[in-house]
Design a protein around this motif. Structure first.
Motif, mmCIF file in Angstrom:
data_model
loop_
_atom_site.group_PDB
_atom_site.id
_atom_site.type_symbol
_atom_site.label_atom_id
_atom_site.label_comp_id
_atom_site.label_asym_id
_atom_site.label_seq_id
_atom_site.Cartn_x
_atom_site.Cartn_y
_atom_site.Cartn_z
ATOM 1 N N MET A 1 -51.563 11.599 -13.602
ATOM 2 C CA MET A 1 -50.560 10.754 -14.217
ATOM 3 C C MET A 1 -50.816 10.507 -16.203
ATOM 4 O O MET A 1 -52.300 10.832 -16.996
ATOM 5 N N ALA A 2 -50.036 10.487 -17.417
ATOM 6 C CA ALA A 2 -50.362 10.500 -18.443
ATOM 7 C C ALA A 2 -50.703 9.359 -18.674
ATOM 8 O O ALA A 2 -50.354 8.192 -18.055
ATOM 9 N N ARG A 3 -52.250 9.409 -19.787
ATOM 10 C CA ARG A 3 -52.607 8.568 -20.135
ATOM 11 C C ARG A 3 -51.526 6.667 -20.568
ATOM 12 O O ARG A 3 -51.065 7.608 -21.339
ATOM 13 N N GLN B 1 -50.316 2.282 -24.554
ATOM 14 C CA GLN B 1 -48.738 2.220 -25.113
ATOM 15 C C GLN B 1 -48.895 0.340 -24.422
ATOM 16 O O GLN B 1 -49.241 -0.072 -23.388
ATOM 17 N N PRO B 2 -47.731 -0.338 -24.649
ATOM 18 C CA PRO B 2 -47.222 -1.345 -24.383
ATOM 19 C C PRO B 2 -46.460 -0.875 -22.717
ATOM 20 O O PRO B 2 -45.813 -0.701 -22.230
ATOM 21 N N HIS B 3 -46.735 -2.441 -22.266
ATOM 22 C CA HIS B 3 -46.298 -2.788 -21.094
ATOM 23 C C HIS B 3 -44.347 -2.415 -21.212
ATOM 24 O O HIS B 3 -43.726 -2.954 -21.374
ATOM 25 N N ILE C 1 -39.325 7.339 -4.437
ATOM 26 C CA ILE C 1 -37.708 7.703 -4.229
ATOM 27 C C ILE C 1 -36.312 7.752 -5.528
ATOM 28 O O ILE C 1 -35.966 8.603 -4.973
ATOM 29 N N PHE C 2 -37.177 6.722 -5.946
ATOM 30 C CA PHE C 2 -37.301 7.257 -7.953
ATOM 31 C C PHE C 2 -36.999 8.386 -8.717
ATOM 32 O O PHE C 2 -36.853 8.364 -9.824
ATOM 33 N N ASP C 3 -37.864 8.806 -8.427
ATOM 34 C CA ASP C 3 -38.449 9.762 -8.938
ATOM 35 C C ASP C 3 -38.753 9.538 -10.549
ATOM 36 O O ASP C 3 -38.735 10.172 -11.470
ATOM 37 N N GLN C 4 -40.169 8.514 -10.181
ATOM 38 C CA GLN C 4 -40.067 7.652 -11.921
ATOM 39 C C GLN C 4 -42.121 8.007 -12.036
ATOM 40 O O GLN C 4 -42.711 7.850 -10.680
ATOM 41 N N SER C 5 -41.771 7.732 -12.886
ATOM 42 C CA SER C 5 -43.832 8.004 -13.598
ATOM 43 C C SER C 5 -43.972 6.428 -13.511
ATOM 44 O O SER C 5 -43.337 5.513 -13.733
ATOM 45 N N SER C 6 -45.335 6.508 -14.574
ATOM 46 C CA SER C 6 -46.163 5.066 -14.997
ATOM 47 C C SER C 6 -45.441 4.663 -15.452
ATOM 48 O O SER C 6 -44.795 5.292 -16.720
ATOM 49 N N ASN C 7 -45.262 3.184 -15.852
ATOM 50 C CA ASN C 7 -44.656 2.151 -16.791
ATOM 51 C C ASN C 7 -43.183 2.656 -17.227
ATOM 52 O O ASN C 7 -42.311 2.346 -17.253
ATOM 53 N N ASP C 8 -42.732 3.513 -16.249
ATOM 54 C CA ASP C 8 -40.549 3.136 -15.424
ATOM 55 C C ASP C 8 -40.542 1.817 -14.754
ATOM 56 O O ASP C 8 -39.384 1.684 -14.954
ATOM 57 N N ARG D 1 -39.377 -12.894 -17.937
ATOM 58 C CA ARG D 1 -39.674 -14.092 -19.559
ATOM 59 C C ARG D 1 -40.572 -12.911 -20.489
ATOM 60 O O ARG D 1 -40.662 -12.739 -21.516
ATOM 61 N N ASN D 2 -41.546 -11.673 -20.005
ATOM 62 C CA ASN D 2 -42.202 -10.856 -20.736
ATOM 63 C C ASN D 2 -41.948 -9.842 -20.958
ATOM 64 O O ASN D 2 -42.930 -9.025 -21.933
ATOM 65 N N LEU D 3 -40.963 -9.150 -19.882
ATOM 66 C CA LEU D 3 -40.246 -7.988 -20.108
ATOM 67 C C LEU D 3 -39.252 -7.754 -20.519
ATOM 68 O O LEU D 3 -38.685 -6.823 -20.228
ATOM 69 N N PHE D 4 -38.539 -8.655 -20.936
ATOM 70 C CA PHE D 4 -37.555 -8.765 -21.598
ATOM 71 C C PHE D 4 -36.626 -7.754 -22.526
ATOM 72 O O PHE D 4 -35.351 -7.414 -22.053
ATOM 73 N N SER D 5 -37.682 -7.130 -23.525
ATOM 74 C CA SER D 5 -37.097 -6.695 -24.413
ATOM 75 C C SER D 5 -37.102 -4.726 -24.059
ATOM 76 O O SER D 5 -36.247 -4.341 -24.426
ATOM 77 N N SER D 6 -37.962 -4.416 -22.540
ATOM 78 C CA SER D 6 -37.897 -3.733 -21.899
ATOM 79 C C SER D 6 -36.439 -3.720 -20.133
ATOM 80 O O SER D 6 -35.940 -2.338 -20.265
ATOM 81 N N LEU D 7 -36.320 -4.506 -19.460
ATOM 82 C CA LEU D 7 -36.664 -4.543 -18.687
ATOM 83 C C LEU D 7 -34.745 -5.019 -18.626
ATOM 84 O O LEU D 7 -34.259 -6.119 -18.999
#
Length: 244
Positions: free
Chosen positions: A15-17, A21-23, A42-49, A73-79
């Motif tokens: 996988m990509a390093r 990168q931020p979480h 199932i959803f064809d997703q990569s790491s950090n997705d 609480r901690n990943l709300f900016s991307s989630l």
């Protein structure tokens, strides 16, 4: 006894390093531990997705809730979305259905205290599914030869929806301004489709929405039960007499 030493090469994931990168996952998926339902595949997703939580029966225990709390609480900016993903032929759901149908065989199931905690959580969905099948197909539904299979399938979908309902309620308690959607779905092991309602239609919705209203959850249970009966799981006589 003679000892055996097995030499093995270090394992490196292809996988990509992402060390620098931020979480930033865009989705959180609460799924079952079953090896036949690998969430990233199932959803064809990569790491950090995808932020993945897996537990037998996709039940919402304290540890799972703590992980969801952390992500909100901690990943709300991307989630942006939380998905509760069940799957057909779930062993935890099947055990809960068998316990519901034959409670006198409880000792024969050989459940440990830890396993009982999972099965007992699924019992709520099973009871709700049984009531929904009764409302949709009538009081004779439980006498049909396909009742166990129908109850398992209805419970699988309702269990995912019920867990999503609870997650939705908890997310609102965490922070009412997150804007994170909570949905449910089920991965069908037979045809590898992900859908919100049982059936074979390819145009069926992939994800089902949940609200904080218990009445909406009951109506959804009836919709799930109606879709199971329409497939003929209970039997052709019940299927033909259903108003769908």
């Amino acid at each position: 006894p003679q000892s055996i030493v097995v030499e093995a090469e270090p394992v490196r994931m292809k996988m990509a390093r992402t060390a620098g990168q931020p979480h930033t996952p865009y989705a959180l998926v609460l799924g079952c531990s079953d090896a036949r339902a690998p969430i990233e595949h199932i959803f064809d997703q990569s790491s950090n997705d995808v932020f993945v939580i897996r537990v037998a029966g996709n039940v919402l225990g304290t540890e799972c809730l703590g992980s969801i709390d952390y992500a909100v609480r901690n990943l709300f900016s991307s989630l942006s979305v939380i998905v509760v993903l069940g799957h057909t032929n779930c062993g935890a759901v099947s055990a809960a259905v068998d316990l519901y149908l034959t409670p006198h065989d409880y000792p024969a199931l050989g459940l440990t205290h830890a396993l009982r905690s999972i099965v007992d959580r699924v019992q709520i969905a099973v009871r709700g599914a049984a009531k929904a099948l009764g409302r949709v197909a009538g009081p004779t539904a439980k006498d049909q030869p396909g009742y166990r299979a129908a109850l398992i399938e209805t419970s699988v979908y309702l269990n995912a929806a019920l867990t999503a309902f609870d997650v939705h309620r908890e997310v609102v308690l965490f922070d009412q301004e997150t804007g994170i959607r909570v949905v449910y779905s089920v991965f069908d092991l037979a045809d590898l489709w992900v859908r919100a309602l049982p059936g074979s239609r390819e145009d069926a919705s992939t994800f089902g929405q949940v609200t904080g209203n218990p009445a909406d959850l009951e109506r959804l249970g009836d919709e799930i039960a109606r879709a199971v009966v329409a497939k003929g799981v209970l039997g052709p006589e019940i299927q033909s007499g259903l108003n769908v």
